[in-house]
Design a protein around this motif. Structure first.
Motif, PDB file in Angstrom:
ATOM      1  N   ALA A  89     -12.105  -2.929   2.163  1.00  0.00           N
ATOM      2  CA  ALA A  89     -12.776  -1.690   2.564  1.00  0.00           C
ATOM      3  C   ALA A  89     -12.175  -1.112   3.847  1.00  0.00           C
ATOM      4  O   ALA A  89     -12.332   0.080   4.115  1.00  0.00           O
ATOM      5  CB  ALA A  89     -14.260  -1.944   2.750  1.00  0.00           C
ATOM      6  N   LEU A  90     -11.482  -1.923   4.631  1.00  0.00           N
ATOM      7  CA  LEU A  90     -10.853  -1.443   5.861  1.00  0.00           C
ATOM      8  C   LEU A  90      -9.516  -0.758   5.602  1.00  0.00           C
ATOM      9  O   LEU A  90      -8.962  -0.118   6.492  1.00  0.00           O
ATOM     10  CB  LEU A  90     -10.647  -2.608   6.839  1.00  0.00           C
ATOM     11  CG  LEU A  90     -11.916  -3.317   7.298  1.00  0.00           C
ATOM     12  CD1 LEU A  90     -11.557  -4.529   8.141  1.00  0.00           C
ATOM     13  CD2 LEU A  90     -12.809  -2.371   8.060  1.00  0.00           C
ATOM     14  N   TRP A  91      -8.983  -0.902   4.373  1.00  0.00           N
ATOM     15  CA  TRP A  91      -7.698  -0.279   4.035  1.00  0.00           C
ATOM     16  C   TRP A  91      -7.895   1.233   4.065  1.00  0.00           C
ATOM     17  O   TRP A  91      -8.760   1.759   3.364  1.00  0.00           O
ATOM     18  CB  TRP A  91      -7.257  -0.728   2.643  1.00  0.00           C
ATOM     19  CG  TRP A  91      -5.832  -0.412   2.348  1.00  0.00           C
ATOM     20  CD1 TRP A  91      -5.325   0.782   1.957  1.00  0.00           C
ATOM     21  CD2 TRP A  91      -4.727  -1.307   2.417  1.00  0.00           C
ATOM     22  NE1 TRP A  91      -3.989   0.696   1.760  1.00  0.00           N
ATOM     23  CE2 TRP A  91      -3.580  -0.572   2.035  1.00  0.00           C
ATOM     24  CE3 TRP A  91      -4.598  -2.644   2.743  1.00  0.00           C
ATOM     25  CZ2 TRP A  91      -2.317  -1.152   1.989  1.00  0.00           C
ATOM     26  CZ3 TRP A  91      -3.339  -3.216   2.684  1.00  0.00           C
ATOM     27  CH2 TRP A  91      -2.213  -2.463   2.317  1.00  0.00           C
ATOM     28  N   PRO A  92      -7.111   1.939   4.854  1.00  0.00           N
ATOM     29  CA  PRO A  92      -7.289   3.394   4.955  1.00  0.00           C
ATOM     30  C   PRO A  92      -7.060   4.083   3.601  1.00  0.00           C
ATOM     31  O   PRO A  92      -6.060   3.816   2.932  1.00  0.00           O
ATOM     32  CB  PRO A  92      -6.220   3.819   5.955  1.00  0.00           C
ATOM     33  CG  PRO A  92      -5.822   2.583   6.658  1.00  0.00           C
ATOM     34  CD  PRO A  92      -6.053   1.452   5.703  1.00  0.00           C
ATOM     35  N   GLU A  93      -7.980   4.921   3.217  1.00  0.00           N
ATOM     36  CA  GLU A  93      -7.880   5.629   1.934  1.00  0.00           C
ATOM     37  C   GLU A  93      -6.628   6.493   1.847  1.00  0.00           C
ATOM     38  O   GLU A  93      -6.046   6.641   0.797  1.00  0.00           O
ATOM     39  CB  GLU A  93      -9.114   6.524   1.727  1.00  0.00           C
ATOM     40  CG  GLU A  93     -10.372   5.746   1.495  1.00  0.00           C
ATOM     41  CD  GLU A  93     -10.358   4.940   0.203  1.00  0.00           C
ATOM     42  OE1 GLU A  93      -9.816   5.427  -0.795  1.00  0.00           O
ATOM     43  OE2 GLU A  93     -10.889   3.814   0.232  1.00  0.00           O
ATOM     44  N   SER A  94      -6.218   7.047   2.947  1.00  0.00           N
ATOM     45  CA  SER A  94      -5.078   7.966   2.924  1.00  0.00           C
ATOM     46  C   SER A  94      -3.734   7.257   2.960  1.00  0.00           C
ATOM     47  O   SER A  94      -2.702   7.894   2.908  1.00  0.00           O
ATOM     48  CB  SER A  94      -5.170   8.924   4.118  1.00  0.00           C
ATOM     49  OG  SER A  94      -5.101   8.198   5.326  1.00  0.00           O
ATOM     50  N   VAL A  95      -3.740   5.929   3.030  1.00  0.00           N
ATOM     51  CA  VAL A  95      -2.485   5.194   3.175  1.00  0.00           C
ATOM     52  C   VAL A  95      -2.139   4.494   1.882  1.00  0.00           C
ATOM     53  O   VAL A  95      -2.758   3.507   1.520  1.00  0.00           O
ATOM     54  CB  VAL A  95      -2.562   4.163   4.331  1.00  0.00           C
ATOM     55  CG1 VAL A  95      -1.274   3.390   4.451  1.00  0.00           C
ATOM     56  CG2 VAL A  95      -2.876   4.876   5.620  1.00  0.00           C
ATOM     57  N   GLY A  96      -1.188   5.030   1.183  1.00  0.00           N
ATOM     58  CA  GLY A  96      -0.473   4.361   0.132  1.00  0.00           C
ATOM     59  C   GLY A  96      -1.188   3.888  -1.102  1.00  0.00           C
ATOM     60  O   GLY A  96      -0.524   3.544  -2.020  1.00  0.00           O
ATOM     61  N   VAL A  97      -2.465   3.817  -1.178  1.00  0.00           N
ATOM     62  CA  VAL A  97      -3.066   3.292  -2.394  1.00  0.00           C
ATOM     63  C   VAL A  97      -4.311   4.077  -2.712  1.00  0.00           C
ATOM     64  O   VAL A  97      -5.020   4.497  -1.883  1.00  0.00           O
ATOM     65  CB  VAL A  97      -3.437   1.790  -2.241  1.00  0.00           C
ATOM     66  CG1 VAL A  97      -4.040   1.278  -3.489  1.00  0.00           C
ATOM     67  CG2 VAL A  97      -2.203   0.983  -1.881  1.00  0.00           C
ATOM     68  N   ALA A 127      -0.298  -2.046  -3.072  1.00  0.00           N
ATOM     69  CA  ALA A 127      -1.500  -2.059  -3.912  1.00  0.00           C
ATOM     70  C   ALA A 127      -1.861  -3.487  -4.292  1.00  0.00           C
ATOM     71  O   ALA A 127      -3.038  -3.865  -4.294  1.00  0.00           O
ATOM     72  CB  ALA A 127      -1.286  -1.208  -5.161  1.00  0.00           C
ATOM     73  N   LYS A 128      -0.858  -4.302  -4.597  1.00  0.00           N
ATOM     74  CA  LYS A 128      -1.120  -5.704  -4.928  1.00  0.00           C
ATOM     75  C   LYS A 128      -1.705  -6.448  -3.742  1.00  0.00           C
ATOM     76  O   LYS A 128      -2.617  -7.255  -3.898  1.00  0.00           O
ATOM     77  CB  LYS A 128       0.170  -6.392  -5.376  1.00  0.00           C
ATOM     78  CG  LYS A 128       0.642  -5.959  -6.736  1.00  0.00           C
ATOM     79  CD  LYS A 128       1.917  -6.688  -7.109  1.00  0.00           C
ATOM     80  CE  LYS A 128       2.459  -6.212  -8.423  1.00  0.00           C
ATOM     81  NZ  LYS A 128       3.710  -6.899  -8.785  1.00  0.00           N
ATOM     82  N   VAL A 129      -1.165  -6.169  -2.559  1.00  0.00           N
ATOM     83  CA  VAL A 129      -1.682  -6.807  -1.350  1.00  0.00           C
ATOM     84  C   VAL A 129      -3.142  -6.406  -1.151  1.00  0.00           C
ATOM     85  O   VAL A 129      -4.011  -7.253  -0.948  1.00  0.00           O
ATOM     86  CB  VAL A 129      -0.840  -6.423  -0.110  1.00  0.00           C
ATOM     87  CG1 VAL A 129      -1.522  -6.871   1.172  1.00  0.00           C
ATOM     88  CG2 VAL A 129       0.556  -7.015  -0.204  1.00  0.00           C
ATOM     89  N   ARG A 168       3.299   1.415   5.271  1.00  0.00           N
ATOM     90  CA  ARG A 168       4.478   2.200   5.629  1.00  0.00           C
ATOM     91  C   ARG A 168       5.773   1.463   5.302  1.00  0.00           C
ATOM     92  O   ARG A 168       6.781   2.077   4.968  1.00  0.00           O
ATOM     93  CB  ARG A 168       4.436   2.524   7.125  1.00  0.00           C
ATOM     94  CG  ARG A 168       5.466   3.537   7.553  1.00  0.00           C
ATOM     95  CD  ARG A 168       5.362   3.915   9.021  1.00  0.00           C
ATOM     96  NE  ARG A 168       3.979   4.174   9.414  1.00  0.00           N
ATOM     97  CZ  ARG A 168       3.429   3.731  10.542  1.00  0.00           C
ATOM     98  NH1 ARG A 168       4.115   3.023  11.391  1.00  0.00           N
ATOM     99  NH2 ARG A 168       2.171   4.017  10.825  1.00  0.00           N
ATOM    100  N   HIS A 169       5.753   0.134   5.354  1.00  0.00           N
ATOM    101  CA  HIS A 169       6.985  -0.645   5.209  1.00  0.00           C
ATOM    102  C   HIS A 169       7.111  -1.382   3.878  1.00  0.00           C
ATOM    103  O   HIS A 169       8.149  -1.973   3.618  1.00  0.00           O
ATOM    104  CB  HIS A 169       7.111  -1.641   6.365  1.00  0.00           C
ATOM    105  CG  HIS A 169       7.310  -0.969   7.685  1.00  0.00           C
ATOM    106  ND1 HIS A 169       8.523  -0.443   8.066  1.00  0.00           N
ATOM    107  CD2 HIS A 169       6.443  -0.700   8.689  1.00  0.00           C
ATOM    108  CE1 HIS A 169       8.407   0.109   9.265  1.00  0.00           C
ATOM    109  NE2 HIS A 169       7.153  -0.026   9.663  1.00  0.00           N
ATOM    110  N   VAL A 170       6.070  -1.344   3.079  1.00  0.00           N
ATOM    111  CA  VAL A 170       6.082  -2.012   1.779  1.00  0.00           C
ATOM    112  C   VAL A 170       5.893  -0.944   0.716  1.00  0.00           C
ATOM    113  O   VAL A 170       5.098  -0.028   0.898  1.00  0.00           O
ATOM    114  CB  VAL A 170       4.945  -3.063   1.714  1.00  0.00           C
ATOM    115  CG1 VAL A 170       4.904  -3.739   0.365  1.00  0.00           C
ATOM    116  CG2 VAL A 170       5.100  -4.089   2.825  1.00  0.00           C
ATOM    117  N   ASP A 171       6.632  -1.069  -0.399  1.00  0.00           N
ATOM    118  CA  ASP A 171       6.525  -0.015  -1.409  1.00  0.00           C
ATOM    119  C   ASP A 171       5.103   0.071  -1.977  1.00  0.00           C
ATOM    120  O   ASP A 171       4.316  -0.862  -1.870  1.00  0.00           O
ATOM    121  CB  ASP A 171       7.570  -0.178  -2.513  1.00  0.00           C
ATOM    122  CG  ASP A 171       7.307  -1.333  -3.455  1.00  0.00           C
ATOM    123  OD1 ASP A 171       6.216  -1.397  -4.050  1.00  0.00           O
ATOM    124  OD2 ASP A 171       8.206  -2.172  -3.626  1.00  0.00           O
TER     125      ASP A 171
END
Length: 44
Positions: free
Chosen positions: A36-44, A24-26, A16-19
């Motif tokens: 795998a814990l990164w939510p699919e619906s969030v930003g990438v 995506a790089k993070v 939400r706070h990083v472009d």
């Protein structure tokens, strides 16, 4: 507190706070199991 829920919450805040490109790089720099814990619906 569930560690997986906490991790997902942190990822949501980061997304939400990083472009989009930077988040995506993070995400891509994370180990596969954590990525795998990164939510699919969030930003990438």
């Amino acid at each position: 507190m569930n560690p997986e829920d906490a991790t997902r919450s942190v990822f949501k805040v980061l997304a939400r706070h990083v472009d989009l490109g930077q988040s995506a790089k993070v995400r891509d720099a994370l180990p596969k199991q954590i990525r795998a814990l990164w939510p699919e619906s969030v930003g990438v």
